[in-house]
Design an enzyme around this catalytic site. Sequence first.
Site, short mmCIF file in Angstrom:
data_model
loop_
_atom_site.label_atom_id
_atom_site.label_comp_id
_atom_site.label_asym_id
_atom_site.label_seq_id
_atom_site.Cartn_x
_atom_site.Cartn_y
_atom_site.Cartn_z
N PRO A 89 0.75 -1.66 0.42
CA PRO A 89 0.03 0.09 -0.11
C PRO A 89 0.49 1.34 -0.17
O PRO A 89 2.08 0.70 0.67
CB PRO A 89 -0.13 0.15 1.66
CG PRO A 89 -0.39 -0.72 1.92
CD PRO A 89 0.76 -1.69 1.19
N ASP A 90 0.31 2.46 -0.48
CA ASP A 90 0.52 3.57 -0.68
C ASP A 90 0.77 4.51 0.98
O ASP A 90 0.05 3.91 1.76
CB ASP A 90 0.88 4.58 -1.56
CG ASP A 90 -0.60 5.29 -2.15
OD1 ASP A 90 -1.62 4.39 -0.33
OD2 ASP A 90 -1.01 5.73 -2.79
N PHE A 91 0.68 5.62 0.76
CA PHE A 91 0.74 5.96 2.17
C PHE A 91 -0.95 7.07 1.84
O PHE A 91 -1.63 6.88 2.97
CB PHE A 91 1.81 7.70 2.31
CG PHE A 91 2.94 6.55 3.38
CD1 PHE A 91 2.99 6.07 3.79
CD2 PHE A 91 4.27 7.70 3.32
CE1 PHE A 91 4.32 5.43 3.99
CE2 PHE A 91 4.72 7.66 3.89
CZ PHE A 91 5.55 5.99 4.70
N ARG A 92 -1.07 7.61 1.06
CA ARG A 92 -1.71 8.35 0.88
C ARG A 92 -2.67 8.57 0.07
O ARG A 92 -4.15 9.28 0.28
CB ARG A 92 -1.66 10.37 0.49
CG ARG A 92 -0.36 10.98 1.79
CD ARG A 92 0.36 11.82 0.66
NE ARG A 92 1.23 11.94 2.02
CZ ARG A 92 2.66 11.77 1.78
NH1 ARG A 92 2.86 10.79 1.35
NH2 ARG A 92 3.62 12.52 3.28
N ASN A 104 11.12 4.94 -2.61
CA ASN A 104 10.43 3.75 -2.02
C ASN A 104 11.78 2.98 -1.30
O ASN A 104 12.85 3.43 -0.96
CB ASN A 104 10.11 2.15 -2.80
CG ASN A 104 8.72 3.49 -4.18
OD1 ASN A 104 7.94 4.51 -3.15
ND2 ASN A 104 7.85 2.60 -4.85
N ASP A 126 11.15 -0.55 -0.84
CA ASP A 126 10.65 -1.53 -0.99
C ASP A 126 12.00 -2.42 -1.91
O ASP A 126 11.75 -3.55 -1.98
CB ASP A 126 9.51 -1.67 -1.12
CG ASP A 126 9.41 -0.87 -2.93
OD1 ASP A 126 10.10 -1.21 -3.48
OD2 ASP A 126 8.21 -0.95 -3.11
N HIS A 158 14.97 7.93 -0.21
CA HIS A 158 14.56 7.39 1.59
C HIS A 158 15.31 6.52 2.00
O HIS A 158 14.89 6.01 3.21
CB HIS A 158 13.31 7.92 1.68
CG HIS A 158 12.45 8.95 0.56
ND1 HIS A 158 11.25 9.54 1.33
CD2 HIS A 158 13.75 10.59 1.14
CE1 HIS A 158 10.73 10.65 0.48
NE2 HIS A 158 12.71 10.76 0.78
P1 CNA Z 1 2.20 8.78 -1.30
O1 CNA Z 1 2.19 9.70 -0.80
O2 CNA Z 1 1.07 7.98 -1.15
O3 CNA Z 1 1.76 8.95 -2.55
C1 CNA Z 1 0.72 8.65 -3.86
C2 CNA Z 1 0.79 8.35 -5.38
O4 CNA Z 1 1.04 7.48 -6.14
C3 CNA Z 1 -0.70 9.14 -4.53
O5 CNA Z 1 -0.60 10.25 -5.24
C4 CNA Z 1 -1.73 7.94 -5.70
O6 CNA Z 1 -3.27 8.36 -6.16
C5 CNA Z 1 -0.90 7.80 -6.61
N1 CNA Z 1 -0.29 6.06 -7.02
C6 CNA Z 1 -1.14 5.42 -6.48
N2 CNA Z 1 -1.51 3.51 -6.53
C7 CNA Z 1 -1.53 3.96 -8.21
C8 CNA Z 1 -1.65 3.25 -9.14
N3 CNA Z 1 -1.24 2.05 -8.69
N4 CNA Z 1 -1.05 3.92 -10.44
C9 CNA Z 1 -1.04 5.21 -10.34
N5 CNA Z 1 -0.38 6.27 -9.20
C10 CNA Z 1 -0.76 5.36 -8.16
O7 CNA Z 1 3.35 8.10 -1.26
P2 CNA Z 1 4.36 9.21 -2.36
O8 CNA Z 1 5.48 8.15 -2.98
O9 CNA Z 1 4.15 10.14 -2.82
O10 CNA Z 1 4.78 10.00 -0.68
C11 CNA Z 1 6.51 9.75 -0.33
C12 CNA Z 1 6.66 8.25 1.04
C13 CNA Z 1 5.62 7.33 0.96
C14 CNA Z 1 7.87 7.93 0.91
O11 CNA Z 1 8.80 8.90 1.96
C15 CNA Z 1 7.89 6.70 0.83
O12 CNA Z 1 8.89 5.72 1.63
C16 CNA Z 1 6.56 6.22 1.41
N6 CNA Z 1 6.40 5.07 1.40
C17 CNA Z 1 7.08 4.44 0.88
C18 CNA Z 1 6.58 2.69 0.44
C19 CNA Z 1 7.27 1.92 -0.22
O13 CNA Z 1 8.21 1.61 -0.33
N7 CNA Z 1 6.49 0.87 -1.95
C20 CNA Z 1 5.61 2.69 0.07
C21 CNA Z 1 4.27 3.30 1.27
C22 CNA Z 1 4.80 4.12 1.90
#
Ligand code: CNA
Length: 301
Positions: free
Chosen positions: A45-48, A118, A120, A137
Amino acid sequence: ESERLAKKNPSPLSFQDICNKLKNNEFKNVVVMCGAGISVAAGIPDFRSANGLYKQLDGYELPYPEAIFDISYFKDKPHPFFRLSKKLFPGNFVPTKTHYFFRLLQKKRILRMIFTQNIDTLERVAGIKDQYLVEAHGSFGKATCVKCKKKYGQNFIKPFIFKDQIPKCVNCDGVVKPDIVFFGESVPKRFRIQKNIDFPKADLLLVIGTSLVVQPFCSLIEEVSPSCPRLLINRETVRRFSSEFNIFSQILGGEGGGGFKFDLEDNYRDIKWIGECDDGIQKMVDLCGWNQEFDEILKER
Ligand code: CNA
């Protein structure tokens, strides 16, 4: 307002134009900025987003969601972070089409650098070489004792995390924290160095799967030359914060920063493709006629 400005000053480039230029080998230094959105299809999952991690922290007893990645909060209460780490720990996830597209750019020798937020490590799993990757990060790859700064490898912390224990330093009993950049910590030296080397050289900037709110990462979009096209592939258009929001968000943990423009004003070189990352990438591959090579790479999954 943004729509009015975009209409007034539309980008002369379309998504198709960018793909044509890629196909005709006109871009030789592609810089990628990516975030959690590219790994959502892998099951992380993402954050926001509506079902993102920040909405899943109910049982964690946090004062606010970002506290889970706040260094001062962590020093006092490391448990929530380690509980979440168990869910995010690398090893159980398969990279997405988007990750493998980066690999295709690497193979074509037009990938200048990937700046990822990311943690991951899926870029590495997809075969991106160290030299083409800036983990802005940090990652779970290494860890450091918060007290005596003794360095550890991933294999030291992993068993603790999976047994719901806090990894402790063998020297001083301090908490051993994965080398992930928390709010309140500075970004790695490699980020600062490569930022000045790669962004001025970029002839195409691909911004993908990020809400572009975490500083200093989000400001990188300003570092490319004024003639460099910037292509956003994301589920939603990215926001621009007001100064009030910045003050508020800085109290919350260092996000925001504002003042940057993306696809809003002076829209002479910004292009956006709104939708799923992997769909946007497939569309690019189709328009570039790279299907056969891409399928070869995907077979390795
Ligand atoms: P965020 O703020 O959660 O934003 C994610 C963005 O991606 C949003 O604009 C969503 O609408 C968009 N999104 C989500 N799923 C999809 C998809 N399938 N296709 C297209 N767009 C999509 O995350 P950011 O990366 O912008 O924020 C930065 C943080 C989140 C960093 O410091 C990371 O370390 C941190 N993070 C990382 C992971 C990971 O490593 N996979 C997971 C969760 C959070």
